[in-house]
Design a protein around this motif. Structure first.
Motif, PDB file in Angstrom:
ATOM      1  N   MET A 202       0.853  -1.177   0.000  1.00 55.31           N
ATOM      2  CA  MET A 202       0.000   0.000   0.000  1.00 55.31           C
ATOM      3  C   MET A 202       0.904   1.247   0.000  1.00 55.31           C
ATOM      4  SD  MET A 202      -2.750   1.086   2.939  1.00 55.31           S
ATOM      5  CE  MET A 202      -3.863  -0.258   2.708  1.00 55.31           C
ATOM      6  N   PRO A 203       0.817   2.105  -0.995  1.00 51.00           N
ATOM      7  CA  PRO A 203       1.676   3.301  -1.064  1.00 51.00           C
ATOM      8  C   PRO A 203       1.485   4.209   0.152  1.00 51.00           C
ATOM      9  CG  PRO A 203       0.507   2.956  -3.129  1.00 51.00           C
ATOM     10  CD  PRO A 203      -0.046   1.989  -2.140  1.00 51.00           C
ATOM     11  N   GLY A 204       2.609   4.676   0.687  1.00 55.56           N
ATOM     12  CA  GLY A 204       2.558   5.604   1.809  1.00 55.56           C
ATOM     13  C   GLY A 204       2.251   4.973   3.150  1.00 55.56           C
ATOM     14  N   SER A 205       2.160   3.648   3.200  1.00 53.67           N
ATOM     15  CA  SER A 205       1.847   3.016   4.476  1.00 53.67           C
ATOM     16  C   SER A 205       3.104   2.877   5.312  1.00 53.67           C
ATOM     17  CB  SER A 205       1.197   1.644   4.255  1.00 53.67           C
ATOM     18  OG  SER A 205       2.133   0.766   3.661  1.00 53.67           O
ATOM     19  N   CYS A 206       2.911   2.750   6.584  1.00 58.64           N
ATOM     20  CA  CYS A 206       4.020   2.604   7.527  1.00 58.64           C
ATOM     21  C   CYS A 206       4.514   1.163   7.492  1.00 58.64           C
ATOM     22  CB  CYS A 206       3.542   2.972   8.931  1.00 58.64           C
ATOM     23  SG  CYS A 206       4.841   2.803  10.168  1.00 58.64           S
ATOM     24  N   ALA A 207       5.800   0.983   7.417  1.00 60.22           N
ATOM     25  CA  ALA A 207       6.375  -0.359   7.356  1.00 60.22           C
ATOM     26  C   ALA A 207       6.455  -1.002   8.736  1.00 60.22           C
ATOM     27  CB  ALA A 207       7.763  -0.295   6.738  1.00 60.22           C
ATOM     28  N   GLY A 208       6.343  -0.212   9.802  1.00 60.77           N
ATOM     29  CA  GLY A 208       6.469  -0.735  11.156  1.00 60.77           C
ATOM     30  C   GLY A 208       5.202  -1.419  11.628  1.00 60.77           C
ATOM     31  N   ALA A 209       5.356  -2.159  12.693  1.00 58.86           N
ATOM     32  CA  ALA A 209       4.220  -2.849  13.293  1.00 58.86           C
ATOM     33  C   ALA A 209       3.691  -2.034  14.471  1.00 58.86           C
ATOM     34  CB  ALA A 209       4.649  -4.223  13.775  1.00 58.86           C
ATOM     35  N   VAL A 210       2.429  -2.184  14.741  1.00 58.48           N
ATOM     36  CA  VAL A 210       1.821  -1.546  15.907  1.00 58.48           C
ATOM     37  C   VAL A 210       2.084  -2.440  17.112  1.00 58.48           C
ATOM     38  CG1 VAL A 210      -0.329  -0.787  16.957  1.00 58.48           C
ATOM     39  CG2 VAL A 210       0.045  -0.466  14.504  1.00 58.48           C
ATOM     40  N   VAL A 211       2.614  -1.838  18.169  1.00 58.90           N
ATOM     41  CA  VAL A 211       2.920  -2.609  19.377  1.00 58.90           C
ATOM     42  C   VAL A 211       2.306  -1.928  20.595  1.00 58.90           C
ATOM     43  CG1 VAL A 211       5.085  -3.564  18.480  1.00 58.90           C
ATOM     44  CG2 VAL A 211       5.117  -1.403  19.710  1.00 58.90           C
ATOM     45  N   CYS A 212       2.027  -2.702  21.589  1.00 58.19           N
ATOM     46  CA  CYS A 212       1.523  -2.180  22.856  1.00 58.19           C
ATOM     47  C   CYS A 212       2.700  -1.633  23.657  1.00 58.19           C
ATOM     48  CB  CYS A 212       0.816  -3.297  23.615  1.00 58.19           C
ATOM     49  SG  CYS A 212       0.168  -2.758  25.210  1.00 58.19           S
ATOM     50  N   ASN A 213       2.583  -0.410  24.159  1.00 63.19           N
ATOM     51  CA  ASN A 213       3.636   0.197  24.962  1.00 63.19           C
ATOM     52  C   ASN A 213       3.002   0.750  26.233  1.00 63.19           C
ATOM     53  OD1 ASN A 213       5.928   1.356  25.987  1.00 63.19           O
ATOM     54  ND2 ASN A 213       6.046   2.972  24.462  1.00 63.19           N
ATOM     55  N   PRO A 214       2.897  -0.072  27.265  1.00 62.95           N
ATOM     56  CA  PRO A 214       2.292   0.413  28.506  1.00 62.95           C
ATOM     57  C   PRO A 214       3.054   1.626  29.045  1.00 62.95           C
ATOM     58  CG  PRO A 214       2.741  -1.949  28.615  1.00 62.95           C
ATOM     59  CD  PRO A 214       3.384  -1.432  27.368  1.00 62.95           C
ATOM     60  N   GLN A 215       2.308   2.597  29.557  1.00 64.34           N
ATOM     61  CA  GLN A 215       2.925   3.819  30.049  1.00 64.34           C
ATOM     62  C   GLN A 215       2.159   4.351  31.248  1.00 64.34           C
ATOM     63  OE1 GLN A 215       2.297   6.954  26.936  1.00 64.34           O
ATOM     64  NE2 GLN A 215       1.634   5.168  25.795  1.00 64.34           N
ATOM     65  N   ARG A 216       2.840   5.223  31.998  1.00 63.13           N
ATOM     66  CA  ARG A 216       2.224   5.816  33.180  1.00 63.13           C
ATOM     67  C   ARG A 216       2.577   7.294  33.224  1.00 63.13           C
ATOM     68  NH1 ARG A 216       3.539   2.716  38.290  1.00 63.13           N
ATOM     69  NH2 ARG A 216       5.645   2.943  37.511  1.00 63.13           N
ATOM     70  N   TYR A 217       1.612   8.110  33.627  1.00 65.30           N
ATOM     71  CA  TYR A 217       1.819   9.543  33.831  1.00 65.30           C
ATOM     72  C   TYR A 217       1.510   9.860  35.287  1.00 65.30           C
ATOM     73  CZ  TYR A 217       1.946   9.988  28.778  1.00 65.30           C
ATOM     74  OH  TYR A 217       2.279   9.864  27.457  1.00 65.30           O
ATOM     75  N   THR A 218       2.432  10.547  35.949  1.00 62.75           N
ATOM     76  CA  THR A 218       2.259  10.922  37.345  1.00 62.75           C
ATOM     77  C   THR A 218       2.314  12.438  37.458  1.00 62.75           C
ATOM     78  OG1 THR A 218       3.410   8.897  38.015  1.00 62.75           O
ATOM     79  CG2 THR A 218       3.180  10.621  39.684  1.00 62.75           C
ATOM     80  N   CYS A 219       1.330  13.019  38.111  1.00 66.99           N
ATOM     81  CA  CYS A 219       1.300  14.463  38.297  1.00 66.99           C
ATOM     82  C   CYS A 219       2.357  14.867  39.323  1.00 66.99           C
ATOM     83  CB  CYS A 219      -0.087  14.892  38.772  1.00 66.99           C
ATOM     84  SG  CYS A 219      -0.216  16.663  39.058  1.00 66.99           S
ATOM     85  N   LEU A 220       3.248  15.762  38.933  1.00 66.09           N
ATOM     86  CA  LEU A 220       4.267  16.296  39.834  1.00 66.09           C
ATOM     87  C   LEU A 220       3.871  17.675  40.348  1.00 66.09           C
ATOM     88  CD1 LEU A 220       7.436  15.316  37.783  1.00 66.09           C
ATOM     89  CD2 LEU A 220       6.399  14.061  39.700  1.00 66.09           C
ATOM     90  N   GLU A 221       3.214  18.436  39.487  1.00 72.21           N
ATOM     91  CA  GLU A 221       2.733  19.778  39.830  1.00 72.21           C
ATOM     92  C   GLU A 221       1.493  20.015  38.978  1.00 72.21           C
ATOM     93  OE1 GLU A 221       4.331  24.398  39.705  1.00 72.21           O
ATOM     94  OE2 GLU A 221       5.727  22.771  39.326  1.00 72.21           O
ATOM     95  N   GLU A 222       0.352  20.056  39.601  1.00 73.10           N
ATOM     96  CA  GLU A 222      -0.940  20.111  38.903  1.00 73.10           C
ATOM     97  C   GLU A 222      -0.958  21.118  37.755  1.00 73.10           C
ATOM     98  OE1 GLU A 222      -4.476  18.841  37.806  1.00 73.10           O
ATOM     99  OE2 GLU A 222      -3.523  18.018  39.592  1.00 73.10           O
ATOM    100  N   GLY A 223      -1.229  20.610  36.548  1.00 71.38           N
ATOM    101  CA  GLY A 223      -1.344  21.464  35.376  1.00 71.38           C
ATOM    102  C   GLY A 223      -0.034  22.015  34.837  1.00 71.38           C
ATOM    103  N   ARG A 224       1.107  21.615  35.428  1.00 65.93           N
ATOM    104  CA  ARG A 224       2.396  22.190  35.006  1.00 65.93           C
ATOM    105  C   ARG A 224       3.461  21.155  34.677  1.00 65.93           C
ATOM    106  NH1 ARG A 224       3.841  27.480  35.217  1.00 65.93           N
ATOM    107  NH2 ARG A 224       5.851  26.636  35.751  1.00 65.93           N
ATOM    108  N   ARG A 225       3.567  20.094  35.481  1.00 69.40           N
ATOM    109  CA  ARG A 225       4.618  19.102  35.250  1.00 69.40           C
ATOM    110  C   ARG A 225       4.077  17.696  35.514  1.00 69.40           C
ATOM    111  NH1 ARG A 225       9.231  18.694  38.227  1.00 69.40           N
ATOM    112  NH2 ARG A 225       8.047  19.283  40.050  1.00 69.40           N
TER     113      ARG A 225
END
Length: 72
Positions: free
Chosen positions: A1-24
């Motif tokens: 398929m022209p213009g398609s991505c050659a890579g595979a889709v993989v699951c990448n678990p991630q976590r976000y932790t608030c360090l300073e509300e609305g800033r970091r």
């Protein structure tokens, strides 16, 4: 398929932790030891992603685009 991505889709678990509300927040990959502290702007979008990119003001970006492309 022209213009398609050659890579595979993989699951990448991630976590976000608030360090300073609305800033970091702490981003952590749960699949590796990668982490970064992210700076967040008043609009709720990331301003600084250390070692990768930093958001610039729109007027500076528009000027750079105009110089590179002649118009936008």
């Amino acid at each position: 398929m022209p213009g398609s991505c050659a890579g595979a889709v993989v699951c990448n678990p991630q976590r976000y932790t608030c360090l300073e509300e609305g800033r970091r927040y702490l981003y952590e990959s749960r699949a590796s030891d990668f982490w970064r502290e992210l700076e967040i702007g008043a609009d709720g979008l990331v301003v600084d992603y250390p070692d990768f990119w930093r958001r610039v003001k729109a007027c500076l970006l528009q000027t750079a685009l105009y110089r590179a492309c002649g118009s936008f």
